[in-house]
Design an enzyme around this catalytic site. Structure first.
Site, PDB file in Angstrom:
ATOM      1  CG  ASN A   1       1.584  -8.874   5.572  1.00 37.06           C
ATOM      2  OD1 ASN A   1       1.647  -9.964   5.029  1.00 37.06           O
ATOM      3  ND2 ASN A   1       0.898  -7.875   5.038  1.00 37.06           N
TER       4      ASN A   1
ATOM      5  CG  ASP B   1      -0.246  -0.166   2.553  1.00 36.36           C
ATOM      6  OD1 ASP B   1       1.001  -0.273   2.580  1.00 36.36           O
ATOM      7  OD2 ASP B   1      -0.947  -0.195   3.592  1.00 36.36           O
ATOM      8  CD  GLU B   2       5.531   1.453   3.234  1.00 39.11           C
ATOM      9  OE1 GLU B   2       6.424   2.233   2.895  1.00 39.11           O
ATOM     10  OE2 GLU B   2       5.628   0.692   4.207  1.00 39.11           O
TER      11      GLU B   2
END
Ligand code: NAD
Ligand code: TDX
Length: 332
Positions: free
Chosen positions: A178, A122-123
């Site tokens: 995660n 997502d970064e």
């Protein structure tokens, strides 16, 4: 039997993926390609050593990659430099492994026609304001902040271009943070758990208000299998549990679960360019492929993770001192 090549399979998510695949998809014959960098550990594959072929090598090695990809029906590409703080200190390995390495994989897949799944983060989208309900979607423009996220964004762009221009059969996924077993002690949750276990105070960057969306590694890997089986070629799927917490909340929860006072930590200087908040809208994955996180309760997932680190000191102790020495150089 389908033949699967897993790059980065001796790292945190890759090793858990291999375990998950052996447990749940025994029809795959697995080969792992891993360079065993500081983050890779062959022992991560001990529980499945008899079921997996391990190749010690680099994804930038054109001939080796070509040979292994030629023998694979499916390639799942996890291998990468993965730690933001390291990328701020020394970006070059990120450019090499994440960009050149992905290019080598793509060229081999193009030559041999294997199916590819590319693992991303997502970064790549940058960050979101702290106090908003905004979420990243598959349409959010890329706006990476760190050398790490810029290198992952570049690799995603290469995959998309190889799909469009060369018809490579690839899918992509961008997962949120995660947690789970076998995560390197440099990362936030294992660093704090192992600090408590050795009697060191946990370290919170800046104000501790930054928000992450925590997803159990097995939920990430279940999503990858769904995408491999039923994902549409060329498509990107965002993965995330929906459980957003500030770093301070997570740290206080870890301290509470470990029987410590919840203020027993140090505030340390902030990470430069520190992304404020990540949040993935994973409705495409949920609606199209029926994915639901099984570790819906973060508290019990964290408690199990704490137990894992408590019971596996042999696994992390050899790396702890070197990791903390790196942090000391960074002043964090
Ligand atoms: P990790 O650092 O624990 O593992 C990376 C593995 O890749 C290691 O085993 C390492 O030896 C191997 N590797 C690195 N460079 C290599 C090279 N040139 N050739 C061959 N092997 C090489 O990372 P991780 O946390 O397991 O992340 C795996 C993937 O998932 C990465 O692509 C990362 O960007 C992505 N991701 C991670 C998270 C997270 O929260 N950790 C979230 C979303 C996406
Ligand atoms: O000691 C620490 N104290 C602290 O406050 C560390 C190591 C981190 N932090 C903060 C920084 C982040 O806001 O905790 C948050 C999580 O940090 P990391 O574990 O370094 O993760 P992050 O930077 O969010 O990136 C992770 O998720 C996306 C993975 O490392 C990436 O590989 C993945 O792409």
């Amino acid at each position: 039997m389908r033949r699967m090549l897993v790059t980065g399979g001796a790292g945190f998510i890759g090793a858990n993926f291999v375990h998950y695949t052996v447990r749940n998809h025994p029809d795959y014959q697995i080969t792992v390609l891993d360079a065993l960098t500081y983050a890779g550990n062959r022992e991560n594959l001990n529980p499945v050593a008899d079921q997996v072929t391990f190749v010690h090598g680099d994804i930038c090695d054109t001939d080796l990659v070509d040979q292994l990809v030629s023998q694979a029906d499916v390639v799942v590409h996890f291998a990468a430099e993965s730690h933001v703080d390291n990328s701020l200190h020394d970006p070059e390995p990120f450019i090499r492994s994440n960009i050149i390495g992905t290019f080598r994989i793509l060229e081999a897949v193009r030559r041999h026609g294997s199916r590819l799944h590319h693992i991303s983060t997502d970064e790549v989208f940058g960050d979101l304001p702290l106090d908003s309900d905004e979420r990243f979607t598959e349409q959010t423009p890329y706006d990476p902040s760190s050398p790490y996220s810029a290198s992952k964004a570049s690799s995603d762009m290469l995959v998309r271009a190889w799909v469009r221009s060369y018809g490579v059969a690839a899918t992509l996924s961008n997962c949120a943070n995660n947690y789970g077993p076998y995560q390197h002690v440099e990362k936030f949750i294992p660093r704090q758990i192992t600090n408590v276990l050795i009697g060191e105070r946990p370290k919170l960057y800046g104000s501790g208000q930054n928000v992450r969306e925590w997803t159990h590694v097995d939920d990430h890997n279940a999503a990858v299998h769904l995408i491999l089986e039923r994902g549409r070629i060329g498509e990107t799927y965002l993965i995330g549990s929906g459980d957003e917490r500030s770093n301070r909340e997570i740290l206080e929860l870890i301290l509470q679960l470990m029987g410590q006072p919840t203020d027993a930590y140090d505030l340390v200087p902030d990470r430069p360019g520190h992304d404020l908040r990540y949040s993935n809208d994973s409705s495409k994955l949920r609606n199209e492929l029926g994915w639901r996180p099984q570790y819906a309760d973060l508290e019990s997932g964290l408690a199990a993770t704490i137990d894992w680190y408590r019971n596996n000191t042999w696994w992390w102790e050899p790396h702890k001192r070197r990791t903390e020495a790196k942090y000391q150089l960074l002043g964090r």
